[in-house]
Design a protein around this motif. Structure first.
Motif, PDB file in Angstrom:
ATOM      1  N   SER A  60       0.822  -1.198   0.000  1.00  0.00           N
ATOM      2  CA  SER A  60       0.000   0.000   0.000  1.00  0.00           C
ATOM      3  C   SER A  60       0.849   1.237   0.000  1.00  0.00           C
ATOM      4  N   THR A  61       1.984   1.166   0.586  1.00  0.00           N
ATOM      5  CA  THR A  61       2.921   2.281   0.521  1.00  0.00           C
ATOM      6  C   THR A  61       4.260   1.707   0.133  1.00  0.00           C
ATOM      7  N   GLU A  62       4.548   1.812  -1.150  1.00  0.00           N
ATOM      8  CA  GLU A  62       5.717   1.138  -1.666  1.00  0.00           C
ATOM      9  C   GLU A  62       6.989   1.778  -1.194  1.00  0.00           C
ATOM     10  N   LYS A  63       8.120   1.106  -1.417  1.00  0.00           N
ATOM     11  CA  LYS A  63       9.396   1.632  -1.002  1.00  0.00           C
ATOM     12  C   LYS A  63      10.255   1.930  -2.195  1.00  0.00           C
ATOM     13  N   GLU A  64      10.950   3.049  -2.124  1.00  0.00           N
ATOM     14  CA  GLU A  64      11.916   3.360  -3.158  1.00  0.00           C
ATOM     15  C   GLU A  64      13.191   2.590  -2.855  1.00  0.00           C
ATOM     16  N   VAL A  65      13.738   1.941  -3.878  1.00  0.00           N
ATOM     17  CA  VAL A  65      14.937   1.142  -3.685  1.00  0.00           C
ATOM     18  C   VAL A  65      16.129   1.849  -4.288  1.00  0.00           C
ATOM     19  N   ALA A  66      17.301   1.222  -4.152  1.00  0.00           N
ATOM     20  CA  ALA A  66      18.517   1.797  -4.691  1.00  0.00           C
ATOM     21  C   ALA A  66      18.335   2.078  -6.178  1.00  0.00           C
ATOM     22  N   GLU A  67      18.882   3.192  -6.660  1.00  0.00           N
ATOM     23  CA  GLU A  67      18.710   3.584  -8.039  1.00  0.00           C
ATOM     24  C   GLU A  67      19.293   2.543  -8.981  1.00  0.00           C
ATOM     25  N   PRO A  68      18.565   2.183 -10.049  1.00  0.00           N
ATOM     26  CA  PRO A  68      19.097   1.222 -10.997  1.00  0.00           C
ATOM     27  C   PRO A  68      20.238   1.834 -11.780  1.00  0.00           C
ATOM     28  N   SER A  69      21.130   1.003 -12.255  1.00  0.00           N
ATOM     29  CA  SER A  69      22.284   1.494 -12.994  1.00  0.00           C
ATOM     30  C   SER A  69      21.882   1.738 -14.438  1.00  0.00           C
ATOM     31  N   PHE A  70      21.190   2.852 -14.693  1.00  0.00           N
ATOM     32  CA  PHE A  70      20.734   3.175 -16.035  1.00  0.00           C
ATOM     33  C   PHE A  70      21.580   4.315 -16.556  1.00  0.00           C
ATOM     34  N   THR A  71      22.145   4.142 -17.747  1.00  0.00           N
ATOM     35  CA  THR A  71      22.979   5.164 -18.349  1.00  0.00           C
ATOM     36  C   THR A  71      22.196   5.890 -19.425  1.00  0.00           C
ATOM     37  N   PHE A  72      22.197   7.223 -19.377  1.00  0.00           N
ATOM     38  CA  PHE A  72      21.500   8.002 -20.391  1.00  0.00           C
ATOM     39  C   PHE A  72      22.052   7.680 -21.767  1.00  0.00           C
ATOM     40  N   SER A  73      21.183   7.483 -22.734  1.00  0.00           N
ATOM     41  CA  SER A  73      21.598   7.238 -24.104  1.00  0.00           C
ATOM     42  C   SER A  73      21.318   8.494 -24.923  1.00  0.00           C
ATOM     43  N   VAL A  74      22.284   8.913 -25.694  1.00  0.00           N
ATOM     44  CA  VAL A  74      22.103  10.075 -26.557  1.00  0.00           C
ATOM     45  C   VAL A  74      21.518   9.589 -27.868  1.00  0.00           C
ATOM     46  N   GLN A  75      20.256   9.900 -28.101  1.00  0.00           N
ATOM     47  CA  GLN A  75      19.582   9.477 -29.320  1.00  0.00           C
ATOM     48  C   GLN A  75      18.941  10.682 -29.982  1.00  0.00           C
ATOM     49  N   PRO A  76      18.848  10.665 -31.307  1.00  0.00           N
ATOM     50  CA  PRO A  76      18.211  11.778 -32.003  1.00  0.00           C
ATOM     51  C   PRO A  76      16.740  11.865 -31.646  1.00  0.00           C
ATOM     52  N   LYS A  77      16.195  13.078 -31.647  1.00  0.00           N
ATOM     53  CA  LYS A  77      14.779  13.249 -31.352  1.00  0.00           C
ATOM     54  C   LYS A  77      13.948  12.766 -32.527  1.00  0.00           C
ATOM     55  N   VAL A  78      12.687  12.486 -32.263  1.00  0.00           N
ATOM     56  CA  VAL A  78      11.776  12.140 -33.348  1.00  0.00           C
ATOM     57  C   VAL A  78      11.510  13.412 -34.146  1.00  0.00           C
ATOM     58  N   GLU A  79      11.056  13.272 -35.370  1.00  0.00           N
ATOM     59  CA  GLU A  79      10.875  14.425 -36.246  1.00  0.00           C
ATOM     60  C   GLU A  79       9.804  15.378 -35.731  1.00  0.00           C
ATOM     61  N   SER A  80       8.788  14.838 -35.083  1.00  0.00           N
ATOM     62  CA  SER A  80       7.738  15.684 -34.512  1.00  0.00           C
ATOM     63  C   SER A  80       7.196  15.004 -33.263  1.00  0.00           C
ATOM     64  N   GLN A  81       6.524  15.790 -32.419  1.00  0.00           N
ATOM     65  CA  GLN A  81       5.957  15.225 -31.199  1.00  0.00           C
ATOM     66  C   GLN A  81       4.998  14.091 -31.545  1.00  0.00           C
ATOM     67  N   TRP A  82       5.138  12.952 -30.856  1.00  0.00           N
ATOM     68  CA  TRP A  82       4.260  11.825 -31.157  1.00  0.00           C
ATOM     69  C   TRP A  82       2.953  11.900 -30.384  1.00  0.00           C
ATOM     70  N   ARG A  83       2.837  12.889 -29.483  1.00  0.00           N
ATOM     71  CA  ARG A  83       1.560  13.247 -28.879  1.00  0.00           C
ATOM     72  C   ARG A  83       1.576  14.745 -28.635  1.00  0.00           C
ATOM     73  N   GLU A  84       0.455  15.371 -28.904  1.00  0.00           N
ATOM     74  CA  GLU A  84       0.377  16.820 -28.757  1.00  0.00           C
ATOM     75  C   GLU A  84      -0.062  17.189 -27.342  1.00  0.00           C
ATOM     76  N   VAL A  85       0.677  18.110 -26.740  1.00  0.00           N
ATOM     77  CA  VAL A  85       0.347  18.577 -25.391  1.00  0.00           C
ATOM     78  C   VAL A  85       0.498  20.094 -25.343  1.00  0.00           C
ATOM     79  N   ASP A  86      -0.438  20.738 -24.682  1.00  0.00           N
ATOM     80  CA  ASP A  86      -0.392  22.189 -24.504  1.00  0.00           C
ATOM     81  C   ASP A  86       0.265  22.471 -23.152  1.00  0.00           C
ATOM     82  N   TRP A  87       1.554  22.829 -23.184  1.00  0.00           N
ATOM     83  CA  TRP A  87       2.303  23.022 -21.945  1.00  0.00           C
ATOM     84  C   TRP A  87       2.127  24.460 -21.438  1.00  0.00           C
ATOM     85  N   THR A  88       0.953  24.760 -20.915  1.00  0.00           N
ATOM     86  CA  THR A  88       0.686  26.122 -20.451  1.00  0.00           C
ATOM     87  C   THR A  88      -0.020  26.113 -19.099  1.00  0.00           C
ATOM     88  N   GLU A  89       0.024  27.255 -18.466  1.00  0.00           N
ATOM     89  CA  GLU A  89      -0.686  27.436 -17.190  1.00  0.00           C
ATOM     90  C   GLU A  89      -2.185  27.258 -17.395  1.00  0.00           C
TER      91      GLU A  89
END
Length: 360
Positions: A60-89
Motif C-alpha cells: 500500500s505504501t511502496e518503497k523506493e529502492v537503490a537507483e538502478p544502474s541506467f545510463t542516459f543514451s544520446v539518441q536523435p529526437k523524433v521528427e515531430s511530437q508523437w503526442r500533442e500537449v499544450d504546456w501552459t498554465e
C-alpha cells in the motif's frame, strides 16, 4: 597464452556468468493453478505449460529502492511530437477543473475508485502524492514512500484526492496496495487482488501469507455495492527498469489483465521515472513526447503489459523537488484525465439496458 592472460580471461568469464545469473534469478515467480486460498510462491523459473497467475509481495505504501544502474543514451529526437500537449498554465488550470468537477455517471456512486498495481518502487505511492501535491499547491507526501526493496506496509489504502483549498474533495479515489516484488512472500494472491476489485476487501485490511481474503475475514464485505468496487486499474511500471524486469513479470501482468477484464474493468498504464532514462526530459519535461528513447520504452512497456501503447502514458513524479512545476503538473494531470476516461467506460458498459450490475 601467458599465465596473466589466462587469469584475466577466467575472471571475465566468471563475471559474465554472475551477471547472467543475477538477472535471471530476479523475480521469476510463477502462476501455477492455485486454489483461491493458496498463496503464490516465488520460483526461479516460469513454467509456461502450467501458468495461471498469482501475485507476490504487494504494498500500500511502496518503497523506493537503490537507483538502478541506467545510463542516459544520446539518441536523435523524433521528427515531430508523437503526442500533442499544450504546456501552459491555462492547460493546467483546465485539467484541474475537469478533474475537480468529475463525478461518476451514476447516481448511486459519488466517487470513482482506481486501483494502482505494479512492482515495488515503480512509483505508485509517489504518483498519488504528486497528484495531491498539484491540488495542494505545494509538494507533499500524502502516501508515504519508503526507501527499501521490501514493502513498507501490507495494507489496502484509499486516498481521496482533495480539491484546492476551500473546495470540495474531487470524485477520484486512488487505491494503493503492496507492490509486486522479488522479496519475501506476502500472501497476496490473484484471488486477493480480484477480491479488492470486486469490493470485498475492507479499507485498511492487512494482507497475510497464511490468511487469504475470505468470507470469514474481519470486515469482509459480503455484498459490496458499486461504491465499494474498483472502476479502473492502472498498472504502474518504472521506465528505468523495464529492460531488467524478469521474464516472468510479463506473464504476471498479462494473466492479471485477463482476469480483470473478465470483471468488465478497463485498464491503463503509467510509465514512471521517464526522467531517469532521458536527460533532455530530466531537464525539460516538455521534451517527453519528442524523445525517441521514451517512445521506444513505451513500446517495451506495451509488450510487457500486453496492451496497446494508446493505453499508456508517461509520468514524472515529484521526488526531490520542493516546488511545483507547471509542465510536470500538466503531465501528471493528463495522466489522471486519461485514467478517468477509462473509468467512465466502466459505468457506460454497465448501465446498458438493465442498469448497473449489482455484483460480479
Amino acid at each position: 597464452m601467458s599465465t596473466k592472460n589466462i587469469v584475466l580471461s577466467s575472471c571475465v568469464r566468471r563475471k559474465k556468468t554472475q551477471e547472467n545469473n543475477s538477472r535471471e534469478g530476479s523475480f521469476g515467480f510463477t502462476f501455477g493453478a492455485v486454489p483461491a486460498t493458496q498463496s503464490l510462491a516465488i520460483t526461479p523459473k516460469v513454467d509456461t505449460k502450467h501458468t495461471l497467475s498469482t501475485v507476490t509481495d504487494i504494498s500500500s505504501t511502496e518503497k523506493e529502492v537503490a537507483e538502478p544502474s541506467f545510463t542516459f543514451s544520446v539518441q536523435p529526437k523524433v521528427e515531430s511530437q508523437w503526442r500533442e500537449v499544450d504546456w501552459t498554465e491555462e492547460r493546467r488550470t483546465s485539467l484541474m477543473k475537469t478533474i475537480s468537477s468529475h463525478r461518476p455517471s451514476c447516481e448511486e456512486v459519488t466517487q470513482t475508485r482506481v486501483l494502482l498495481l505494479g512492482p515495488v518502487s515503480s512509483g505508485k505511492s509517489s504518483f498519488i502524492s504528486s497528484v495531491q501535491s498539484v491540488f495542494n499547491g505545494r509538494v507533499t507526501n500524502r502516501a508515504m514512500v519508503g526507501c527499501s526493496s521490501t514493502s513498507f506496509t501490507k495494507k489496502l489504502q484509499s486516498f481521496n484526492i482533495r480539491g484546492q483549498k476551500g473546495e470540495d474533495p474531487t470524485g477520484l479515489v486512488l487505491c494503493d496496495i503492496m507492490g509486486l516484488g522479488d522479496g519475501e512472500m506476502t500472501g497476496l494472491t490473484l484471488h486477493d487482488i480480484l477480491s479488492v476489485i470486486k469490493g470485498h476487501v475492507p479499507e485498511g485490511h492487512k494482507f497475510s501469507p497464511d490468511q487469504p481474503v475470505r468470507s470469514e475475514t474481519s470486515g469482509y464485505v459480503k455484498r459490496p455495492s458499486l461504491k465499494d468496487k474498483i472502476q479502473c486499474v492502472a498498472f504502474v511500471v518504472d521506465a528505468s527498469k523495464i529492460s531488467t524486469y524478469p521474464k516472468g513479470l510479463s506473464t504476471t501482468f498479462q494473466q492479471l489483465r485477463e482476469h480483470i477484464s473478465d470483471l468488465g474493468v478497463h485498464q491503463v498504464a503509467l510509465l514512471t521515472h521517464v526522467d531517469k532514462i532521458c536527460s533532455e526530459t530530466a531537464e525539460d519535461v516538455t521534451q517527453v513526447y519528442e524523445s525517441r528513447i521514451i517512445r521506444d520504452m513505451m513500446g517495451k512497456a506495451a509488450a510487457l503489459l500486453g496492451m496497446s501503447t494508446s493505453y499508456i502514458v508517461p509520468v514524472k513524479n515529484y521526488s526531490s523537488e520542493l516546488d511545483l512545476d507547471v509542465n510536470t503538473d500538466v503531465l501528471l494531470l493528463s495522466a489522471v484525465d486519461h485514467i478517468l476516461q477509462y473509468a467512465d467506460l466502466y459505468f457506460q458498459d454497465n448501465t446498458q439496458n438493465t442498469g448497473l450490475k449489482s455484483d460480479f
